[in-house]
Design a protein around this motif. Structure first.
Motif, PDB file in Angstrom:
ATOM      1  N   ARG A 128       0.836  -1.210   0.000  1.00 19.32           N
ATOM      2  CA  ARG A 128       0.000   0.000   0.000  1.00 19.32           C
ATOM      3  C   ARG A 128       0.869   1.257   0.000  1.00 19.32           C
ATOM      4  O   ARG A 128       0.439   2.323  -0.433  1.00 19.32           O
ATOM      5  CB  ARG A 128      -0.916   0.024   1.237  1.00 19.32           C
ATOM      6  CG  ARG A 128      -2.000  -1.032   1.222  1.00 19.32           C
ATOM      7  CD  ARG A 128      -2.903  -0.882   2.423  1.00 19.32           C
ATOM      8  NE  ARG A 128      -3.740   0.305   2.335  1.00 19.32           N
ATOM      9  CZ  ARG A 128      -4.950   0.311   1.769  1.00 19.32           C
ATOM     10  NH1 ARG A 128      -5.427  -0.785   1.234  1.00 19.32           N
ATOM     11  NH2 ARG A 128      -5.670   1.409   1.739  1.00 19.32           N
ATOM     12  N   TYR A 129       2.076   1.129   0.553  1.00 15.17           N
ATOM     13  CA  TYR A 129       2.998   2.280   0.594  1.00 15.17           C
ATOM     14  C   TYR A 129       4.331   1.836  -0.001  1.00 15.17           C
ATOM     15  O   TYR A 129       5.314   1.659   0.721  1.00 15.17           O
ATOM     16  CB  TYR A 129       3.206   2.744   2.033  1.00 15.17           C
ATOM     17  CG  TYR A 129       1.922   3.075   2.739  1.00 15.17           C
ATOM     18  CD1 TYR A 129       1.360   4.353   2.630  1.00 15.17           C
ATOM     19  CD2 TYR A 129       1.257   2.124   3.490  1.00 15.17           C
ATOM     20  CE1 TYR A 129       0.175   4.652   3.266  1.00 15.17           C
ATOM     21  CE2 TYR A 129       0.074   2.420   4.130  1.00 15.17           C
ATOM     22  CZ  TYR A 129      -0.467   3.673   4.006  1.00 15.17           C
ATOM     23  OH  TYR A 129      -1.641   3.989   4.618  1.00 15.17           O
ATOM     24  N   PRO A 130       4.370   1.621  -1.309  1.00 16.83           N
ATOM     25  CA  PRO A 130       5.543   0.964  -1.889  1.00 16.83           C
ATOM     26  C   PRO A 130       6.823   1.790  -1.844  1.00 16.83           C
ATOM     27  O   PRO A 130       7.906   1.257  -2.054  1.00 16.83           O
ATOM     28  CB  PRO A 130       5.126   0.711  -3.340  1.00 16.83           C
ATOM     29  CG  PRO A 130       4.044   1.688  -3.606  1.00 16.83           C
ATOM     30  CD  PRO A 130       3.370   1.958  -2.305  1.00 16.83           C
ATOM     31  N   ALA A 131       6.720   3.069  -1.557  1.00 13.77           N
ATOM     32  CA  ALA A 131       7.931   3.899  -1.648  1.00 13.77           C
ATOM     33  C   ALA A 131       8.550   4.201  -0.286  1.00 13.77           C
ATOM     34  O   ALA A 131       9.617   4.781  -0.218  1.00 13.77           O
ATOM     35  CB  ALA A 131       7.611   5.213  -2.357  1.00 13.77           C
ATOM     36  N   ARG A 132       7.847   3.809   0.798  1.00 15.35           N
ATOM     37  CA  ARG A 132       8.390   4.177   2.105  1.00 15.35           C
ATOM     38  C   ARG A 132       8.386   2.975   3.038  1.00 15.35           C
ATOM     39  O   ARG A 132       7.615   2.037   2.859  1.00 15.35           O
ATOM     40  CB  ARG A 132       7.545   5.302   2.721  1.00 15.35           C
ATOM     41  CG  ARG A 132       7.781   6.638   2.045  1.00 15.35           C
ATOM     42  CD  ARG A 132       6.920   7.702   2.652  1.00 15.35           C
ATOM     43  NE  ARG A 132       5.511   7.363   2.498  1.00 15.35           N
ATOM     44  CZ  ARG A 132       4.557   7.916   3.234  1.00 15.35           C
ATOM     45  NH1 ARG A 132       4.860   8.798   4.159  1.00 15.35           N
ATOM     46  NH2 ARG A 132       3.290   7.582   3.042  1.00 15.35           N
TER      47      ARG A 132
END
Lengths: 366, 480
Positions: free
Chosen positions: A64-68
């Motif tokens: 759901r939060y692939p960058a963090r």
């Protein structure tokens, strides 16, 4: 994202495998003997499946939060003050886990090898190793675990070859004498043996695989390997000893190794316990690393640097080494830590996932 | 910035002032017909034969012609800047000025005194080239150019050292090397601000990442063929004038266990030797420590009869094993240092005689046990097997802390030591690339732990040549 932090799927596999394998290899057959009895291996299989579900859960949360990483988006889910609190909880939990693990291992060393050595010296050595390793970046951490990877493999071979002598498969019978109830209970107890896969919470955005399914495949493979390892150990112990023996002996596998003699090496148990430090170490430094990362994310723009946090945590563990003189107190703390880990690794992420789903703040590409 | 004037007298005055205390500086007046020439040079630096034959003689014979047309010297530049002329004179050039002309001619007349190219002394091989670099940079570059006749082979010049003005050359292969690494080397070399430079020692210390590490992070070689092999992997080679060693960077830990002979013998043989070297790494690091921890802490680790043998040799020994080991290792180190420092004919005799005499007498007088002498000798030999001298010294030095730790904590101390070493190695970096990576996939094993067949090494190492990795396409095309 710096090049320093990026790891490959293969490196993720080693990291997860090495942080999952821990002290339970030695203690699990003994602990389970009074709960699941001879069906320990079934219980472990069950908890392995449960851990797989846990991995899916974290993978879902991560995607759901692939960058963090987890500690960065926790504030996004529950708001800033609560998010900081969650990170603080995780930091403390990981510090405690590292501390308990070190203490348990040194307790074993004290009983098997270092009968007279003062405990704080051993604690200091462990803390130095784990602190030094944990100051590295994720990629270097992966390199370190890859270098140690050969030791659990050697250990596995030793266990299997030494276990082949004097086992009796009839020890496993009857299967399921008390129905599924004790097995499920045993699975609940054995679940903590798989804890360590929670590194994914931090590592998710830094893994470079062709697809996110590949990432899940690497995780699954690591979990499966861990499962095979534990099941083999428990099967060998259950087949070599009777239930009564298992409840009395705290580290049955060491006795199995003690029995086995090669032409050149006579007491494999000492060797095994000695190089086991690398397996314990890799679990502990992953915990330290996670703890430091959690503390660093207490503030949105970062708080302190990794070096400082790691040595603070290591110092705390070293000072903690002077306490907990009694074995019963240590085991009590270990029990509390087991319960905590189920809360921190399963329950909390579930709650966060639900909240994140309700608030619909996911899919943010920050 | 002094302005150059057209009158030779003024230029002469300028030079004379600048080099007032230099006894070997010459300003030669030359009047040929109408024109008045001046030659400025250091007579210790120039080749007087060249000056007479190719400068003075033509000028005498053709007094009317242009200087450019008659002076038959290839290295011939004009300048209007006095500073440049001063530097040129210091490099051994002859500066020529014609009265009335507002320019200086810089003529390459430097005297080349150099060793002839002889065989490598420190990196001996049985098969392979027998050329070694010498102290003259131009000659070294010539050797490299002859080995790689390609337009892709780039040589870049640098001048380092405020006072010494040492010339450096950075070599790489444009189509293979990773540009970011070349830039990184460039950045680090440019930023060096020092009065003089000693290559490779100073360079190593000035451009390495981790200042406090025993492990060598740059590979030093005196073999052009070896330098070429690494260039072909996308690495960068730095050579400096005055040093017969070229530096190869960025290298990984494994490079120190490769020898150029590995690529001349069959792959199976060299793989076995490569593995032998890696085993020797462990022996040199941990054997004395292992022995000490076994004999003083965990004798029950070994079979009974073996322990009995050990104990019988330790029966009359007064010292504890740790002290024995320490003494023997120190002795070995002293012998090594003595043989290196002494004149070569004496050195070898001292080494052999000292070793035998000391070894036997020490054992007979029951100061050190037989086993310990064997262990010490084996450790020393094992460390000398490692091809790189820097690496083998580092390993030998590291065996002391290993010994101390295992003298205190037995096997656990040794395990602790090895873990610290591995962690340290994993944390090291050279030029932003990891220094030590455990070979974890087939492609990583190919030229590290073993030396895979040539036809199997289709790809270059990933770190230094990510862009252009294909090494060979169809090497055995004759076989359908």
């Amino acid at each position: 994202m710096s090049k320093e932090e990026v790891i490959t799927g293969r490196q993720l596999f080693t990291l997860i495998f090495m942080s999952q394998i821990g002290l339970e290899v030695l203690s699990l057959p003994h602990v389970e003997a009074s709960i699941a009895g001879h069906d320990t291996w079934l219980a472990i299989l069950l908890s392995g499946l449960a851990a797989q579900a846990g991995i899916m859960l974290l993978w879902w949360l991560g995607s759901r939060y692939p960058a963090r990483n987890f500690f960065a988006y926790s504030a996004t889910i529950v708001g800033r003050p609560l998010g900081a609190f969650v990170n603080l909880l995780y930091g403390c939990y990981y510090t405690l886990s590292g501390y308990v693990l070190i203490m348990l291992y040194i307790d074993i060393l004290n009983r098997w090898i270092f009968i007279l050595t003062p405990r704080w010296v051993l604690v200091l050595m462990m803390v130095i190793i784990c602190g030094y390793a944990a100051t590295s970046s994720l990629r270097k951490l992966a390199n370190i675990t890859q270098s140690f990877m050969i030791l659990p493999l050697i250990g596995f071979l030793l266990i299997v070859f030494s276990g082949v002598y004097g086992i009796d498969a009839r020890n496993l019978l009857p299967i399921l004498p008390g129905g599924w109830n004790p097995v499920v209970k045993g699975a609940y107890t054995a679940f903590t043996a798989y804890v360590g896969y929670d590194l994914l919470m931090y590592a998710y955005p830094y893994v470079q695989t062709k697809s996110k399914k590949r990432l899940l495949a690497a995780m699954t493979l690591a979990n499966a390997c861990t499962m095979v390892y534990y099941v083999a150990v428990c099967l060998i112990c259950s087949m070599s000893f009777s239930l009564k023996q298992l409840t009395l002996i705290p580290e049955p596998i060491v006795y199995v190794l003690k029995n086995y003699r090669l032409a050149v090496v006579q007491s494999i148990d000492i060797l095994f316990l000695t190089f086991y430090v690398s397996i314990i170490g890799s679990t502990v430094f992953v915990y330290f690393f996670m703890a430091a990362k959690a503390f660093m994310h207490l503030r949105g723009r970062g708080l302190g640097n990794q070096m400082m946090w790691i040595w603070l945590i290591a110092g705390a563990c070293f000072i903690g080494g002077f306490f907990l003189k009694k074995r019963s107190a240590l085991l009590g703390l270990a029990n509390i830590q087991d319960q905590l880990s189920i809360i921190m690794v399963v329950a909390l992420p579930v709650i966060l996932l639900v909240i994140s789903g309700l608030r619909g703040v996911g899919r943010s590409k920050l | 910035m002094v302005k150059l004037s057209a009158s030779v007298a003024e230029t002469e005055q300028y030079f004379k002032q600048l080099f007032a205390e230099q006894s070997d500086f010459q300003a030669k007046r030359l009047a040929i017909g109408e024109s008045d020439y001046r030659l400025f040079y250091f007579d210790t630096l120039i080749d007087s034969g060249v000056v007479q034959e190719f400068i003075l003689k033509p000028l005498m014979l053709h007094p009317e012609a242009e200087i450019q047309d008659v002076v038959s010297i290839l290295d011939n530049t004009e300048t209007e800047r006095l500073e440049e002329a001063v530097q040129a004179v210091l490099y051994g050039k002859t500066v020529l000025q014609l009265d009335g002309e507002n320019k200086l001619y810089l003529l390459g007349t430097d005297l080349k005194k150099e060793r002839s190219i002889n065989i490598p002394i420190n990196e001996r091989v049985l098969r392979g080239s027998n050329e070694a670099f010498i102290e003259n940079l131009d000659t070294n570059l010539n050797l490299m150019r002859k080995l790689i006749n390609s337009k892709e082979f780039i040589i870049k010049d640098y001048t380092l050292g405020r006072l010494s003005q040492t010339k450096l050359a950075v070599m790489y292969i444009k189509s293979i090397a990773e540009p970011s690494i070349v830039q990184e080397v460039d950045k680090r070399l440019q930023s060096i601000d020092i009065d003089y430079i000693e290559s490779p020692g100073f360079l190593d210390e000035l451009i390495r990442e981790k200042k406090y590490s025993l492990f060598p992070q740059l590979l030093v070689t005196e073999r052009p063929d070896r330098a070429r092999a690494y260039l072909m992997e996308g690495k960068v080679v730095v050579a400096a004038s005055g040093s017969p060693d070229a530096i190869i960077l960025p290298v990984s830990f494994w490079s120190f266990f490769q020898s150029s002979e590995d690529y001349q013998m069959g792959w199976l043989m060299s793989s076995i030797f490569r593995i032998l070297r890696l085993c020797c790494l462990f022996i040199a690091l941990g054997l004395p420590a292992f022995y000490v921890s076994i004999s003083s802490f965990n004798p029950h680790l070994l079979p009974m009869n073996f322990v009995n043998t050990l104990q019988s040799s330790l029966k009359y020994i007064t010292f504890p094993p740790a002290l024995e080991a320490l003494a023997m290792m120190l002795l070995l180190e002293i012998l090594r240092e003595a043989t290196v420092r002494l004149a070569s004919p004496v050195g070898q005799t001292i080494g052999v005689v000292g070793g035998i005499v000391i070894g036997t007498v020490v054992v007979q007088s029951n100061l050190v046990s037989n086993t310990m002498v064997i262990i010490a000798a084996l450790t020393g030999l094992a460390s000398f097997i490692i091809p790189s001298y820097e690496m083998s010294s580092a390993i030998r030095l590291l065996s002391y802390p290993a010994l101390l730790l295992s003298a205190m904590f037995g096997l656990f101390g040794l395990a602790f030591f090895f873990m610290i070493i591995v962690i340290h190695l994993c944390q090291l970096e050279t030029m932003g690339l990891p220094y030590f990576k455990p070979p974890f996939s087939l492609s990583e094993v190919k030229d590290t732990m073993i030396r895979a067949p040539v036809w199997n090494q289709r790809k270059r190492p990933e770190g230094t040549a990510p862009g252009n990795r294909t090494r060979l396409r169809n090497p055995r095309g004759w076989k359908r």
